[in-house]
Design an enzyme around this catalytic site. Structure first.
Site, PDB file in Angstrom:
ATOM      1  N   LYS A  83       0.843  -1.204   0.000  1.00 24.34           N
ATOM      2  CA  LYS A  83       0.000   0.000   0.000  1.00 24.34           C
ATOM      3  C   LYS A  83       0.874   1.248   0.000  1.00 24.34           C
ATOM      4  O   LYS A  83       1.866   1.330   0.738  1.00 24.34           O
ATOM      5  CB  LYS A  83      -0.911  -0.040   1.224  1.00 24.34           C
ATOM      6  CG  LYS A  83      -1.965   1.055   1.265  1.00 24.34           C
ATOM      7  CD  LYS A  83      -2.912   0.811   2.434  1.00 24.34           C
ATOM      8  CE  LYS A  83      -3.981   1.878   2.540  1.00 24.34           C
ATOM      9  NZ  LYS A  83      -4.934   1.610   3.639  1.00 24.34           N
ATOM     10  N   SER A 159      -9.401   2.486   2.242  1.00 23.15           N
ATOM     11  CA  SER A 159      -8.308   3.142   1.538  1.00 23.15           C
ATOM     12  C   SER A 159      -7.324   2.151   0.908  1.00 23.15           C
ATOM     13  O   SER A 159      -6.426   2.545   0.175  1.00 23.15           O
ATOM     14  CB  SER A 159      -7.546   4.071   2.494  1.00 23.15           C
ATOM     15  OG  SER A 159      -6.957   3.348   3.550  1.00 23.15           O
ATOM     16  N   SER A 183     -10.684   0.455   6.188  1.00 26.95           N
ATOM     17  CA  SER A 183      -9.862   0.560   4.989  1.00 26.95           C
ATOM     18  C   SER A 183      -9.398  -0.768   4.421  1.00 26.95           C
ATOM     19  O   SER A 183      -8.962  -0.834   3.270  1.00 26.95           O
ATOM     20  CB  SER A 183      -8.645   1.451   5.261  1.00 26.95           C
ATOM     21  OG  SER A 183      -9.040   2.793   5.382  1.00 26.95           O
TER      22      SER A 183
END
Length: 475
Positions: A83, A159, A183
């Protein structure tokens, strides 16, 4: 398995195939690079990628390790992405922000990236995320909107949206995520994959700031719970830099027990304490319950007490944004989106009394949840209030007649479970009439992450939705 493209093999099958010589890591890498070249232009799951030459050399070295008879980690030879909030040596960390658009390559790996490599994973890129991980939809000025492989006109969630989309699209077999308000769980639900928000400390982090904070955690994402457990085995364990780290034996995640569905007793909540849930999502979840009950799963209708949970989550979340923003502003960074700036301002204005009350109430909610789990294997909740929203929106502003004025208010199905401090697994529940995925989240006992993943695997075997191929991309 030979009739299934390698990019649709499970992570477990790939790792075992590489270790056993059935397939080579180079072959696996080439297939995934080809898949990325085929569909990434439509999805925007990645922010950056290593060169093809470097990716193939990593894979060849993984094959040489097999040939030498080296001891192999549980993720040996598996391509993955990290990420884009987390440093990987040699790749920039954009944080999904204009303020970091021109960031140079990181000089060293984060602890997570180092553990991935130690477990044998091959990091080939950074996955898309919104600015500073803000919100549960992925869009930013650096890479744009991350689109859902089930319907390219829809969001993939966030996210950890790039991770979720890459997994669903077959671009990666495993990926990491982070989660403070859904997320990991929102993109898992919206993309028909699996994501675990683990017990705090399960995945150690050497991040700066408050290492004692259980609010934001790192966790595994994969296409089923068994693969998520394999990934977790490679990134968990005790670490002196992570004061909450607690797992002594990472191998427990490679040896998940088989759970008989007829032995399972689960709590059931339709709305996470009275939140608005779209009727179509409710219908999908009711059908999932019916199928599971027909397999012998026992459900008990309960409604855990979430009084004060929303205010608790908001105070802690905003406090953390305030601390994060001060560090960024001290560096002279500028160009942040308005939602981020509002969060930072709110966090920096928070009084000590409000923050102390939030921390105390989080302890109350943890204990309430532990009590509610007595006699149950887990408690099932909707994972999201709606299926994947249109790609043009910045947040879901209305659900079943309730209007939301800030981006995080539609996330409360996840935020309320964050403050329980317990592990939460998001797993596929079914599809809407339009073919959009719907997920459910399951809360399990604190530090019972392996048992929760085993429970998830049992439910996935009954429901049969994991591994389904998205319809908006070439198969």
């Amino acid at each position: 398995m030979s009739e299934i493209p390698l990019y649709r093999w499970s992570a477990t099958a790939l790792a075992e195939g590489i270790a056993g010589g059935e397939v080579s890591a180079e072959e696996v890498m080439r297939v995934h690079l080809d898949r990325i070249a085929e569909v990434e232009g439509d999805v925007a799951a990645f922010v950056s990628l290593v060169s093809e030459r470097d990716a193939l050399e990593m894979a060849r070295e993984a094959d040489r390790a097999v040939a030498r008879g080296d001891r192999l980690g549980p993720l040996h030879g598996l391509p993955t992405g990290v990420k884009d909030l987390i440093d990987v040596a040699g790749l920039p960390t954009s944080h999904g922000s204009e303020a970091y658009r021109d960031a140079g390559p990181a000089s060293q790996d984060s602890l997570l990236a180092a553990n991935l490599r130690r477990a044998g994973a091959l990091i080939i890129g950074k996955t898309n995320t919104p600015e500073a991980g803000l919100g549960t939809l992925t869009f930013n000025p650096v890479r744009g909107v991350c689109r859902n492989p089930w319907d390219l006109s829809r969001h993939a969630g966030g996210s950890s949206g790039g991770a979720g989309a890459a997994l669903a699209a077959g671009m990666l077999p495993i990926a990491d995520g982070s989660d403070s308000g859904g997320s990991i769980r929102y993109p898992a639900s919206l993309c028909n994959i699996v994501g675990l928000r683990p017990t705090p400390g399960t995945v150690p982090s050497a991040r700066t700031g408050n290492g004692w904070d259980p609010h934001g955690v790192l966790g595994p994402m994969a296409r089923d719970s068994r693969d998520a457990a394999r990934l977790l085995s490679g990134i968990t364990g005790r670490d002196d830099r992570a004061p909450l780290s607690w797992v002594d034996d990472p191998a427990v995640f490679l040896e998940l027990p088989e759970r008989d569905p007829s032995s399972l007793r689960l709590g059931w909540s339709d709305d996470v304490g009275g939140l608005p849930i779209d009727p179509e999502v409710r219908a999908v979840l009711r059908e999932a319950r019916r199928v599971l009950e027909s397999a012998g799963v026992e459900f008990v209708d309960i409604e855990p007490d979430f009084e004060g949970a929303d205010e608790c989550w908001q105070a802690i979340e905003m406090f953390n944004f305030g601390a994060d923003g001060k560090a960024r502003f001290d560096e002279g960074r500028a160009g942040f989106r308005d939602d981020y700036l509002r969060n930072v301002a709110e966090g920096r204005a928070l009084t000590a009394d409000v923050y102390a009350a939030a921390l105390a109430h989080r302890t109350v909610i943890f204990r309430r949840t532990a009590a509610a789990l007595q006699g149950l294997d887990g408690i099932v909740f909707p994972a999201t209030p709606v299926a994947a929203p249109p790609a043009e929106v910045e947040w879901v502003a209305e659900v079943d007649g309730t209007v939301f004025e800030r981006y995080f208010l539609w996330q409360r199905a996840a935020c309320r479970l964050t403050v329980t401090g317990h592990p939460v697994l998001a797993t596929p529940a079914g599809f809407t009439g339009a073919g959009l995925p719907v997920g459910m989240q399951i809360v399990g006992p604190s530090r019972g992450d392996a048992g929760l993943l085993a429970l998830g695997a049992a439910l996935e075997d009954v429901l049969g939705h994991v591994g389904a191929v998205p319809t908006a991309l070439p198969a």
